[in-house]
Design an enzyme around this catalytic site. Structure first.
Site: not given
Ligand SMILES: Cc1ncc(COP(=O)(O)O)c(C=O)c1O
Ligand SMILES: N[C@H](C=O)CCC(=O)O
Length: 421
Positions: A141, A236, A264
């Site tokens: 993801y 990523d 994060k």
């Molecule tokens: C590996 C990875 N890339 C990108 C994202 C997207 O980050 P954001 O939720 O801050 O847009 C996430 C979110 O969980 C992630 O786990």
């Molecule tokens: N893994 C997602 C964000 O990092 C899940 C967040 C959400 O949908 O509450």
């Protein structure tokens, strides 16, 4: 006011009653909890129930909730202004700290989310190579930009829709997806498409379809093939960055990507994303080059202050302690009959199935049993992420008291599950 009452109102405002899908509790059942305060490793919902938090806002809070030093750094910054829309010394301070932890980062750009970081890194790679096709891996993801919502993990796999509706076919057609842990498919894909690929993007420690820990040989071969075909390798590290080691998975695995994305942890709980890497690639980014990327709140001084206060406290002892905690907590969860807990440092994946390396090998029965366990643990004051495809996050604030609480809860839930069988 009860969670139910609040959720009924939320349903009149937001799709699914939430601002992001997984927190709707659709996978695990029941009503999502509304929280009013958090501290250390715990938080309290609007009904006054307290929980040991093993979601920790999906990863940013590596030091815990409401860490006084992070709060005071953010407040100090706020008192000088919430946002300038202009450069600030706090941007430089965070950039210096990040560079001290990630030596291969020649140039970087702050954005406001991991999604923005990935979207921008892909655009940089396309602008640099003048190619269009992107390779991603099933179950990884990378946020919700169109090109990445193809066979993705996190909320997509949670709801059984690995590819999102609303993505123009043209975008999806330019995204090639292959399985993780499949060297044959990797070789064949580069053999056929290598010269068309702008970038290959991967979570080097895939943590959004469960924790699908890859063999280093697979990742090293990806690095070699990207070198051979002039493909930009993007790690990523929005989850793994600054969590599994100061230099993230790149340091842990000894593999250097061409570009990397973070989020994060680098915001310490405030909205921050980052993309960066080789200076010759980043040279295409406006205003130096023709690839445009912008953001009203990019480099926000308050977020920079919270991120810096976090990274400054990530010492070697903190990483050693987090790894020890990871081992202790995994062992505690594995006292639940049938539960396995693959982990990397303080990232844990509690699943009723031995560790897997591919998204298509996760068994639906294991997820169903997780969903049942989730609700029972919640009643015992333990809050796991509300999806069997999401990893659990520990922090420096998770101590022996919380571990003892969780061990007791596991004993109660194990008995309940046994009685139900
Ligand atoms: C590996 C990875 N890339 C990108 C994202 C997207 O980050 P954001 O939720 O801050 O847009 C996430 C979110 O969980 C992630 O786990
Ligand atoms: N893994 C997602 C964000 O990092 C899940 C967040 C959400 O949908 O509450």
């Amino acid at each position: 006011m009860s969670n139910d009452t609040l959720f009924q109102e939320a349903l009149t405002h937001f799709p699914g009653g939430v601002s992001s899908p997984v927190r709707a509790f659709r996978a695990v059942g029941g009503t999502p909890k509304f929280f009013r305060k958090a501290w250390g490793s715990r938080f309290e919902d609007e009904e006054g129930r307290r929980y040991v938090d093993l979601c920790m806002s999906w990863g940013p809070l590596i030091l815990g909730h409401a860490v006084p030093e992070i709060i005071s750094a953010a407040v100090e910054a706020m008192q000088e202004g919430l946002t300038f829309g202009a450069p600030s010394r706090r941007e430089l301070a965070l950039a210096r700290r990040i560079k001290s932890m990630v030596p291969f980062l020649d140039k970087m750009r702050f954005v406001s989310s991991g999604t923005e970081a990935v979207m921008s890194a892909l655009r940089a790679a396309r602008g640099y190579t003048k190619r269009e096709r992107i390779l991603k891996f099933d179950g990884c993801y990378h946020g919700h930009s169109d090109a990445m919502l193809v066979k993705a993990g996190s909320g997509l796999v949670t709801f059984g829709e690995p590819s999102s509706a609303g993505v123009p076919r043209g975008f999806a057609d330019l995204t090639t997806v292959i399985s993780l842990d499949d060297l044959e498919a990797l070789e064949a894909t580069f053999d056929k498409l290598g010269h068309e690929l702008a970038a290959a993007i991967i979570e080097p420690i895939p943590a959004n379809n469960g924790l699908l820990v890859q063999d280093t040989t697979f990742l090293r071969r990806l690095r070699e093939l990207c070198n051979a075909y002039g493909v930009v390798l993007i790690f990523d590290e929005v989850i793994s960055g600054f969590r599994v080691a100061p230099g993230g998975a790149a340091e842990l695995l000894g593999i250097t990507p061409d570009l990397v994305t973070y989020g994060k942890i680098i915001g310490g709980g405030m909205p921050v994303g980052l993309y960066g890497g080789r200076k010759d690639i980043m040279a295409v980014i406006s205003p130096d080059g023709p690839v445009y990327q912008a953001g009203t709140l990019s480099g926000n001084p308050v977020a920079m202050a919270a991120g810096l206060a976090t990274l400054e406290r990530l010492t070697p002892n903190v990483y050693r302690s987090l790894d020890q905690k990871g081992a202790q907590w995994a062992a505690a969860f594995e006292k639940m009959p049938g539960l396995h807990v693959p982990r990397v440092g303080s990232l844990l994946w509690p699943l009723f199935q031995p560790g897997v390396k591919r998204a298509d090998r996760v068994e639906s029965g294991a997820i169903a049993r997780f969903n049942k366990m989730h609700g029972l643990l919640l009643k015992e004051g333990v809050y796991l992420p509300p999806s069997g495809y999401e990893v659990a996050f520990l922090s420096a604030a998770h101590g022996d008291e919380e571990l003892a609480h969780v061990e007791r809860a596991i004993g109660v839930v194990a008995a309940a599950l046994k009685n139900e069988d």
